[in-house]
Design a protein around this motif. Sequence first.
Motif, short mmCIF file in Angstrom:
data_model
loop_
_atom_site.label_atom_id
_atom_site.label_comp_id
_atom_site.label_asym_id
_atom_site.label_seq_id
_atom_site.Cartn_x
_atom_site.Cartn_y
_atom_site.Cartn_z
N SER A 1 0.81 -1.22 0.00
CA SER A 1 0.00 0.00 0.00
C SER A 1 0.85 1.26 0.00
N ILE A 2 2.03 1.19 -0.58
CA ILE A 2 2.84 2.40 -0.73
C ILE A 2 2.11 3.45 -1.57
N GLN A 3 1.41 3.00 -2.62
CA GLN A 3 0.65 3.95 -3.42
C GLN A 3 -0.37 4.67 -2.54
N GLY A 4 -1.06 3.92 -1.68
CA GLY A 4 -2.04 4.52 -0.80
C GLY A 4 -1.44 5.50 0.18
N SER A 5 -0.18 5.26 0.57
CA SER A 5 0.44 6.15 1.55
C SER A 5 0.99 7.41 0.91
N THR A 6 0.90 7.54 -0.41
CA THR A 6 1.14 8.83 -1.05
C THR A 6 -0.17 9.49 -1.46
N ASP A 7 -1.19 8.67 -1.76
CA ASP A 7 -2.51 9.23 -2.09
C ASP A 7 -3.10 9.94 -0.87
N ILE A 8 -3.10 9.22 0.28
CA ILE A 8 -3.51 9.80 1.55
C ILE A 8 -2.23 9.83 2.37
N PRO A 9 -1.49 10.89 2.28
CA PRO A 9 -0.03 10.80 2.38
C PRO A 9 0.55 10.72 3.78
N THR A 10 1.60 9.94 3.85
CA THR A 10 2.53 10.03 4.97
C THR A 10 3.70 10.95 4.59
N LEU A 11 3.65 11.53 3.41
CA LEU A 11 4.67 12.48 2.97
C LEU A 11 4.40 13.85 3.61
N TYR A 12 5.47 14.50 4.00
CA TYR A 12 5.34 15.74 4.78
C TYR A 12 4.78 16.90 3.97
N ASN A 13 4.92 16.85 2.66
CA ASN A 13 4.63 18.04 1.85
C ASN A 13 3.34 17.92 1.04
N LEU A 14 2.51 16.93 1.35
CA LEU A 14 1.26 16.75 0.63
C LEU A 14 0.09 16.63 1.57
N LEU A 15 -1.05 17.13 1.12
CA LEU A 15 -2.34 16.83 1.72
C LEU A 15 -3.00 15.74 0.88
N PRO A 16 -4.04 15.08 1.38
CA PRO A 16 -4.68 14.01 0.61
C PRO A 16 -5.10 14.45 -0.79
N GLY A 17 -4.92 13.52 -1.74
CA GLY A 17 -5.28 13.83 -3.12
C GLY A 17 -4.27 14.70 -3.83
N TYR A 18 -3.04 14.77 -3.31
CA TYR A 18 -1.93 15.51 -3.92
C TYR A 18 -2.16 17.02 -3.94
N LEU A 19 -2.91 17.50 -2.95
CA LEU A 19 -2.96 18.94 -2.73
C LEU A 19 -1.68 19.35 -2.00
N PRO A 20 -1.11 20.50 -2.32
CA PRO A 20 0.13 20.90 -1.65
C PRO A 20 -0.09 21.26 -0.19
N GLN A 21 0.81 20.81 0.66
CA GLN A 21 0.78 21.22 2.06
C GLN A 21 1.14 22.70 2.15
N PRO A 22 0.38 23.49 2.87
CA PRO A 22 0.73 24.92 3.00
C PRO A 22 2.12 25.10 3.61
N LYS A 23 2.79 26.17 3.18
CA LYS A 23 4.16 26.43 3.60
C LYS A 23 4.28 27.83 4.19
N THR A 24 5.23 27.97 5.08
CA THR A 24 5.47 29.29 5.66
C THR A 24 6.25 30.18 4.72
N ASN A 25 7.02 29.57 3.79
CA ASN A 25 7.87 30.38 2.90
C ASN A 25 7.23 30.56 1.53
N ALA A 26 5.91 30.47 1.45
CA ALA A 26 5.18 30.72 0.21
C ALA A 26 3.98 31.62 0.55
N PRO A 27 3.35 32.21 -0.45
CA PRO A 27 2.17 33.04 -0.17
C PRO A 27 0.97 32.18 0.22
N HIS A 28 1.05 31.61 1.43
CA HIS A 28 0.02 30.71 1.93
C HIS A 28 -0.53 31.18 3.28
N SER A 29 -0.40 32.47 3.60
CA SER A 29 -0.78 32.91 4.94
C SER A 29 -2.29 32.87 5.16
N SER A 30 -3.06 32.88 4.09
CA SER A 30 -4.51 32.77 4.20
C SER A 30 -4.99 31.76 3.17
#
Length: 856
Positions: free
Chosen positions: A276-305
């Motif tokens: 289930s490695i594919q599943g663990s990237t779809d609903i991610p254990t990766l630090y930089n993704l939200l489920p469905g490959y949405l980008p995780q918000p970052k402090t060093n990008a225009p993501h304050s709101s």
Amino acid sequence: MPSLGASFGRGAATTAQWDIANANCVMIMGSNMAEAHPIAFRFALQAKEKGATIIHADPRFTRTSALSDIYAPVRAGSDIAFLGGIIHYLLENDLWFKEYVLNYTDMANIVEDDFRDASELDGLFSGWDPMTRSYHIDSWQYKGEMARSELAEHYAQTSMARSETFKPGTPGNPPTDPTLQNPKCVYQILKRHYAAYTPEMVERVTGCPKETFLQVAETLARNSGRDRTTAWCYAVGWTHHTTGVQMIRAAAIIQTLLGNIGRPGGGILALRGHSSIQGSTDIPTLYNLLPGYLPQPKTNAPHSSLKQYLETETAETGWWANLPKYAVSLLRAWYGDHARSDNEWGYQWVPKITGDHSQLPMTLAIRNSTIRGLLLIGQNPVIGGHNTHLLRMALPNLEWMVVRDIFENEAASYWYKSPEVERGELRPEDIKTEIFLLPAALPGEKEGTFTNTHRLIQWHDKVVDPPRDSRSDTWFVYHLGRRLKNLYADSVDSKDDPIKNLTWDYGTQGPLDEPVVEAITKEINGYTWPDRNQIAGFADLKDDGSTACGCWIYTGVYPTNDHNQARSRKNDGPDGPGTHLGWGFAWPANRRILYNRASADPDGKPWSEAKRYVWWDETARQWTGYDAVDFQLDKRPDYQPDWPAEPKGMEALSGKVPFIMLSTGKACLFVPAGLRDGPLPTHYEPVESPTANPLYAQQDNPAAKKWSLPGNTYHAVADSNYPYVITTYRLTEHHSGAIPTRMVPSTAELQPEGFAEIPPELAAEKGIENLDWVVISTARGAIETRALVTDRLRPFEIAGRRVYQIGMPWHFGWQGYATGDIANTLSAIVGDPNTTIHEGKAFTCNLRKGRLRAGT
């Protein structure tokens, strides 16, 4: 897999395992498919029974090689030279599928005038900044400013914001030259870039004989086109390199030039590391993704709101224009009634990342005492991590560590049983860490789903309850969350709101109070809010808070309140089309072959009857076929956007372009944004190599992530102290870190002890015989193991000198019945610039006969 996302729009296998049986040729590289993925390999053998040619390119002659028609020996880490040679061969001999490529790719696109290729800058592309060791990518863009949607799995995994990678501008397609004569069109850039990758150079760099290489290239070309298709299979033999992303990119270029993407018997099958490695990237254990490959918000990008996040990350054209619907629905699923339009749907409760938080930097953060606690769930980094001596010496810096596993693994026992304790480098009485070992449940002791290597979600039932205190991971996470919510229930501190406001109402069942997993699956699928009626497809998701969805790409897996499609086990039978749409659920929307609009020509007709798959039905005025169509069903092949009206989203894509997750709908042979190390795959040597780079002055990947510090020393090029190449690999008889197999007598006895494969020629030079003890060493550490003298690993003649390779399985440790020294004691902490995945498949070492512990 950012490489597949960069090329096609989604970072996942483009085809189904069983469709490999429809191939006329199967190319396997970066994988020992017969031994590491035997279930998938049976489909390759079915293709062979029908006359297909199987090709295996690999440093080792394995069971896969033995069952292949062509075996191509390739020095570990030189894969891009081999693949670049195939691209050169196809272009120079005019063997690419022109109608497919000119209509469905960026081949005719014109790139900015100031772009300079690695062939001009001796291994670097224009925009290189030596101070930051990174590229400025303005010169890589297609000519003229345009708003492009390249937000996909590839970009999300690079930790880049869309604002970092895309130039603003006016909508429209980039300028093209259909004659392919413009020197800055992608075709001409490709030809120049790969001009040096001749068959002679391939032999010089990889060690593969010229005749064998040409046989491979000719076979691939002969088995691709209107009537024939080639399938490509790879695994972690590619991903575990500092050029791993670009290796996969090179295969994507080849398969695109040959017209094999989106077609039956074609595609690229990314063979995942386990079930289930594919599943663990779809609903991610990766630090930089939200489920469905949405980008995780970052402090060093225009993501304050949330407004900034959506404006920055939402594409104007292509399917990713729907990102706000998926993001708001995710927030509604997480925070329920606490998510409101006047509080940004709870966006401020989502953690913001500050940098690279992947495993390799995490190891160094533990060493530096930046991380104080560690929770390991099904993870054994003392075996599977890299430079594990450094890691074992760092673990005592933790204040606490929780290990959840089915047995006491090496991570849980390092404090009293590791080599460092045996040598006196660590003393148990000096280790301050409080370690908790929590027994986990086996798959048969819990219910849930697996998402396998071709995006297929399949339900499995629980057979028996776990014994005594063993519990499922779902049980652990659910009850941990429940207790945390109880602890924070009366808090008035705003920093506790992310826990307080989580929806956590899945319910429990049975004597162990197991959470109801189907309730979790229903939330992942998505439902209307607040009445919670299941949603059948992601087209029904909204950005107004009226829908909740835990992972938009999984919508359809539980489409009604009483139907779990992951449970379905209906196959087509011998007379069916072979797509098995009733068996489980494949994301997205149960599509088995991605980009399958490309299985028809620009007018919507099958390329041939032999490869009929999806086509336009003029009578019904919709697309139809044997699969769920990966395209807008009612969009005619002759539809053209009205550019003066500045169309958005899917209205901006014509009816002829299959790659709907990319802004122009066309596959990228040349990647203008989203990858950190270049728009085209380029041969660089591994960070540790026995030879200078024969192609460029630039030795290794210039953007590779390196941490040069005490205890993590890298070897020099052609270092006489470490003259041999070592590669690590898996065995059929053990699973990953081998906790499920080393600990059980009946499986441990199948491969009871660690070993190293050594070529007979090197063994003769060293006076080593079969089963002798040998010591393998690097600047990071040394291990001892038994010698397996075998001609499965042959020496190579590289740039006029003989290069030996050693092979070692990485499964073994000190726990269990099957034991051995840890191979990853030898490796370094170094990573691919796009993924921070380690380089465990090609580095250098030394070898001697004798024992380590006896000091001989």
